[in-house]
Design an enzyme around this catalytic site. Structure first.
Site, PDB file in Angstrom:
ATOM      1  N   ASP A 255       0.864  -1.164   0.000  1.00  0.00           N
ATOM      2  CA  ASP A 255       0.000   0.000   0.000  1.00  0.00           C
ATOM      3  C   ASP A 255       0.914   1.231   0.000  1.00  0.00           C
ATOM      4  OD1 ASP A 255      -2.163   1.597   0.104  1.00  0.00           O
ATOM      5  OD2 ASP A 255      -2.875   0.916   2.059  1.00  0.00           O
ATOM      6  N   SER A 256       0.402   2.369  -0.466  1.00  0.00           N
ATOM      7  CA  SER A 256       1.263   3.538  -0.688  1.00  0.00           C
ATOM      8  C   SER A 256       1.598   4.287   0.584  1.00  0.00           C
ATOM      9  CB  SER A 256       0.567   4.500  -1.643  1.00  0.00           C
ATOM     10  OG  SER A 256      -0.572   5.060  -1.016  1.00  0.00           O
TER      11      SER A 256
ATOM     12  N   ASP B  23      -8.263  -6.475   0.369  1.00  0.00           N
ATOM     13  CA  ASP B  23      -7.459  -6.679   1.580  1.00  0.00           C
ATOM     14  C   ASP B  23      -8.245  -6.093   2.726  1.00  0.00           C
ATOM     15  OD1 ASP B  23      -6.805  -3.722   0.908  1.00  0.00           O
ATOM     16  OD2 ASP B  23      -6.010  -4.011   2.920  1.00  0.00           O
TER      17      ASP B  23
ATOM     18  N   CYS C 116      -9.561 -26.168   8.702  1.00  0.00           N
ATOM     19  CA  CYS C 116      -8.239 -25.628   9.022  1.00  0.00           C
ATOM     20  C   CYS C 116      -7.627 -26.396  10.193  1.00  0.00           C
ATOM     21  CB  CYS C 116      -8.303 -24.132   9.316  1.00  0.00           C
ATOM     22  SG  CYS C 116      -8.776 -23.692  11.006  1.00  0.00           S
TER      23      CYS C 116
ATOM     24  N   HIS D 210      -7.405 -19.375  12.200  1.00  0.00           N
ATOM     25  CA  HIS D 210      -8.736 -19.763  11.725  1.00  0.00           C
ATOM     26  C   HIS D 210      -9.382 -18.672  10.881  1.00  0.00           C
ATOM     27  CE1 HIS D 210     -12.820 -21.041  11.342  1.00  0.00           C
ATOM     28  NE2 HIS D 210     -13.160 -19.842  11.777  1.00  0.00           N
TER      29      HIS D 210
ATOM     30  N   CYS E 188      -9.350 -25.809  13.578  1.00  0.00           N
ATOM     31  CA  CYS E 188     -10.655 -26.468  13.746  1.00  0.00           C
ATOM     32  C   CYS E 188     -10.523 -27.989  13.821  1.00  0.00           C
ATOM     33  CB  CYS E 188     -11.595 -26.063  12.610  1.00  0.00           C
ATOM     34  SG  CYS E 188     -12.200 -24.367  12.812  1.00  0.00           S
TER      35      CYS E 188
ATOM     36  N   CYS F 175     -15.297 -26.070   8.918  1.00  0.00           N
ATOM     37  CA  CYS F 175     -13.965 -25.607   8.528  1.00  0.00           C
ATOM     38  C   CYS F 175     -12.967 -26.742   8.706  1.00  0.00           C
ATOM     39  CB  CYS F 175     -13.564 -24.410   9.398  1.00  0.00           C
ATOM     40  SG  CYS F 175     -11.888 -23.824   9.097  1.00  0.00           S
TER      41      CYS F 175
END
Lengths: 378, 378
Positions: free
Chosen positions: A92-93, A272, A312, A341, A315, A310
């Protein structure tokens, strides 16, 4: 490997599925970029990010310029080497951070003069300087410096900021192209940012001006800063309608899980947001059944995983009862597991969105997502 | 699988290498147990602990009794199920924590009455209650409640505390054996704790009394609390000389990397200490070349790993410069990476100690370790 973007599928809703190729790998779009402000995604190691399948993360020019400094990072081989990250990085700038964090900010046509929020030291960021910093960082995608304003903004202020953002974008582009002329093409794509607050005609004007400058990709900035979601969608649609379909489009700083698909429907490829990581640290977990505020006493004996749907690694292993205990005890591990998560959940939504586009039913998926979140937590 | 301990090798120095078998796996000794006070090793997930090869960790009875409560943990299947940890757990009795953390502490023959450091609520911990809590937690090894005192302590105080510790140990043992009579042998070993401050004769007296009670393993408590290292070693040797060689010996709360081998030479099989994890969070990294205070400016451009001789996943991936940046920026990831390395370093020292015992040259290894730490950081 150099840069390219191709649209692979289109959905009747207006969404597109694509592939963004960078020197640090190819990324399936629409993509969500976890935020790694200071060259780390808070609470996740780079190993964890790889396990989660994060193909691109976001880092921040303002923060890295102030600490540890872009010259140090350049000397140590650039941002990828510095943080040992093999996949892509977008920087990002710093326009938004100067606006929101720095002290004694003074904006002139030259650039932004401000005092560091870290030590009060005085700095001047110009469009050229910001481009230079990002070339030193060696990020794959660099955002131009834009002027961010408070919202809701009066029209005159929005017009003036738009005008300056365009002038700055042209100067940033000139700097970048001159650098490329002197040194050969850097391994970096520079994106322009469309501003215009919540005025449809200003948004269109800004988009046309950015198109004139000609960037390989375009962002929509200054949205999702307090205005209603419908207005964010409307402004986004005004802009994407004008953007060339063969270039990537990035909606900055969004969004809530139930809103992401709406942006994709407006033709957005990249997003984002600090939400999954910040909310995780504050014990707010995202699940396929809605938000789980894990500190709530109702989870004290809950032996289900955070999200039964989920897969992941958090989980698969831990219960809500354990997570609740870790948060109650103020343990670092709570932030680690919750962040893992939440980021997994966001990246999973993006996978589902891409699949929905391939099968042409994203609109249905978007409605389902909203319904689940309106129903509230399990 | 039930419990056993066997000595496999003896070193001329007096050290022994062994194997401690528990229902949650076999552990090579001498072993270092990372401290997971509140059912988590601060900064490390259970996945990370497994990657590091931690066969046993320590958790704390005082903390878990107060939060989330042993009845909750019992209901959720015990500590292993609660925290999803397949390997062994030793629970400290809480004697030291009541002594160091609780408010308005009042010790009587009955037990310790105190106010919680969390919410001021009043509690009574007796030897029986502490044994009961640990049976509810289902730890593999449970320590009896002992009376901890300030050091240096006058002899009368040390004698009185020793006496009470023995009486409490007998009551704890009785409670445990009655429980076993009623319910069958629980999957838990109960260890006695030898006290006696820095008085050799009191240490011997305490050891003999604990031996009379007859535990499957013995700990040496109340050492490494400020007295000189030589005295810690001397007191430890007084005790281990009396302990049966076929039972495991645990020196509580030690130690610094350069001191660990000295304790092993005095016949110690098990150790625990907050040092690797706490120091990590304060930017103190242990390496084969000494301590690295990573916030120091000298590491700002240091592209070496934390420890060039370490093969942990952090040293394989990240530079000192990056770690320094993460600490300077106050990032959670700093604590995660530093903790991972420090625990890896400790577990690696233990591997080297076990190997040195097998080859009969532990005394040499101990001298080398000290020399490296005296030389200071690289």
């Amino acid at each position: 490997m150099s840069f390219s973007f191709e649209v692979l599928h289109r959905d009747p809703s207006g969404a597109r599925r694509g592939r963004l190729t960078t020197p640090h790998g190819a990324i399936e779009t629409p993509v969500f970029m976890p935020v790694g402000t200071a060259a780390t995604v808070k609470g996740l190691t780079q190993d964890a990010l790889e396990e989660l399948g994060a193909g691109i993360i976001l880092a921040n020019t303002y923060h890295l310029y102030l600490r540890p400094g872009h010259e140090l990072i350049r000397k140590l081989g650039g941002l990828h080497a510095f943080m040992s990250w093999r996949n892509a990085v977008l920087t990002d700038s710093g326009g938004y951070q100067v606006f929101s964090l720095a002290e004694l900010r003074k904006i002139t046509d030259e650039g932004v003069r401000f005092r560091s929020h870290l030590d009060g030291s005085e700095h001047l960021l110009t469009p050229e300087k910001v481009a230079e910093i990002q070339l030193a960082l060696g990020s794959d995608i660099a955002m131009v410096l834009d002027e961010c304003i408070e919202t809701p903004a009066p029209r005159e202020l929005a017009e003036a900021a738009l005008k300056r953002t365009t002038v700055w974008a042209q100067r940033a582009r000139n700097y970048f192209l001159e650098y490329a002329n002197r040194n050969g093409n850097p391994p970096q794509w520079q994106f322009g940012i469309v501003q215009g607050a919540t005025f449809a005609d200003l948004r269109r004007e800004s988009a046309r001006q950015m198109l004139d400058i000609d960037f390989p990709g375009y962002a929509v900035g200054g949205l999702a800063v307090g205005e209603p979601h419908e207005l964010t969608c409307e402004m986004t649609a005004e802009v994407t309608a004008l953007l060339p379909s063969e270039k990537p489009r990035y909606l900055m700083g969004v969004g809530r899980p139930e809103q992401i698909a709406d942006y994709v429907i407006r033709g957005i490829d990249m997003m984002d947001c600090v939400l999954p990581t910040r909310a995780a640290r504050h014990a707010c977990l995202y699940t396929s059944e809605g938000r789980v505020l894990i500190k709530n006493a109702r989870y004290a004996e809950d032996q289900r995983p955070i999200d039964p749907n989920c897969s992941c690694s958090v989980c698969r292993r831990y219960t809500r009862a354990y997570l609740r205990h870790l948060f109650a005890a103020g343990e670092i591990t709570a932030a680690i597991l919750a962040t893992h998560h939440n980021v997994s959940f966001y990246l999973d939504i993006m996978r589902q969105i891409r699949e929905a586009i391939t099968f042409g039913h994203l609109a249905n998926f978007a409605s389902e997502l909203c319904a689940r979140y309106e129903a509230g937590p399990a």
